[in-house]
Design a protein around this motif. Sequence first.
Motif, short mmCIF file in Angstrom:
data_model
loop_
_atom_site.label_atom_id
_atom_site.label_comp_id
_atom_site.label_asym_id
_atom_site.label_seq_id
_atom_site.Cartn_x
_atom_site.Cartn_y
_atom_site.Cartn_z
N ARG A 110 0.77 -1.09 -0.42
CA ARG A 110 -0.07 -0.32 0.00
C ARG A 110 0.72 1.12 -0.05
N GLU A 160 0.61 5.42 1.31
CA GLU A 160 0.02 5.67 1.99
C GLU A 160 0.45 7.85 2.24
N PRO A 188 -3.04 -0.45 -3.49
CA PRO A 188 -3.48 1.11 -3.33
C PRO A 188 -3.52 2.34 -2.98
N PHE A 202 -3.47 5.44 -0.56
CA PHE A 202 -4.58 5.55 0.51
C PHE A 202 -4.33 7.49 0.96
N GLU A 241 -5.58 10.13 4.89
CA GLU A 241 -5.91 10.00 5.47
C GLU A 241 -6.11 11.68 5.59
N ARG A 245 -11.01 8.97 4.96
CA ARG A 245 -10.48 7.40 4.16
C ARG A 245 -10.42 7.61 2.96
N ARG A 302 -9.76 6.11 -0.91
CA ARG A 302 -8.79 5.34 -1.30
C ARG A 302 -9.32 4.45 -3.07
N THR A 346 -7.49 3.61 -6.62
CA THR A 346 -5.62 2.49 -7.15
C THR A 346 -4.79 3.53 -8.38
N GLN A 401 -12.40 6.30 -3.60
CA GLN A 401 -13.62 5.48 -2.60
C GLN A 401 -13.22 6.20 -1.15
#
Length: 327
Positions: free
Chosen positions: A145, A147, A166, A168, A170, A175, A177, A179, A202
């Motif tokens: 991942r 982030e 993916p 992410f 924050e 939150r 998400r 790709t 998402q």
Amino acid sequence: MISRSTLLAQAREWQVLLHSGRATAADREAAAAWRQAAPEHEAAVREVESLWALLGQVGERAADLEPDSQVVPLTRRSRRLRWAVPLATAASLALAAWLPQGLWVGLYADIHTAPGEVREVRLDDGSVLTLNGDTALDWSPHGDRREVRLYRGEADFQVAPDAGKPFFVEAGAARIRVTGTRFDVNLGDDKVLLAVTHGQVQAASASQPAVAVNAEQQVQWLAGQREAVQPLDARQRLAWQRGKLVFRSRALSDVFAELQRSQRARVVFLDQATRDLRVTGVFALDDPQAVMAAIEHNLPVRLVRLPGVVLVTSRDADPWLPTNGKK
């Protein structure tokens, strides 16, 4: 060579952390090591400590002048009481100007920009981030991942496609998400705004399941809760990427929140009515003074400029405030 203003900002952040009640033993050791690293660091710390002590003395003197519940004649002491509130306010305004806008987060963020700075950053996975002014974030690629943690500010994300890793984000309660796609995240004091220009993301929160947000759509989190997905007004929401500020009936408090990314002065509202006034207009991102001039000319407000602080109040404000030549 690091400038004096940068050293003072770093020393302030260490001072705030050490007096926050959250400093660990490791933090105190790191602060001591920073202080001892160079004579310039020691000088910056001494200057910051002197101002910290002075602010405390001003606050104590203001508290000593507070009136009690008894009615007293207009003596020399009672005349002094008239200055208790201005003095206490001055102390709090001085502290607001002195504290760094992101407290000590700038010490730890991997990537950050100064107020007024817009910068493009290419991550090692090929993703491209464009950061608005006064933005700070961490980038952590590891395992399966990728982030990013956004601490403050706004960033446009062009995420390199990688279905096996993916991406992410924050940001406050948000939150996010993805790709591989393009989207903008704007983190304010009590809300987060997500605008998607290409692809799909998402969007979730700690207490809400993910929903899809497609291209030309936006969603916001207010007080920690995600709201309904809405159509995206890209011309207004993403105007900063074109060097513009576009406001359509925006609250004055929101306008100044945007302006603080373009200037170092803190903005302090002295009454609620001025916060709720509405602003409409198109301005250059790199000319916050033009925005403030338009606000003063068109709205019933006064802007009082002090070192490091802009006070926003109604035109019939308390007479102790300086007028800057304005009535």
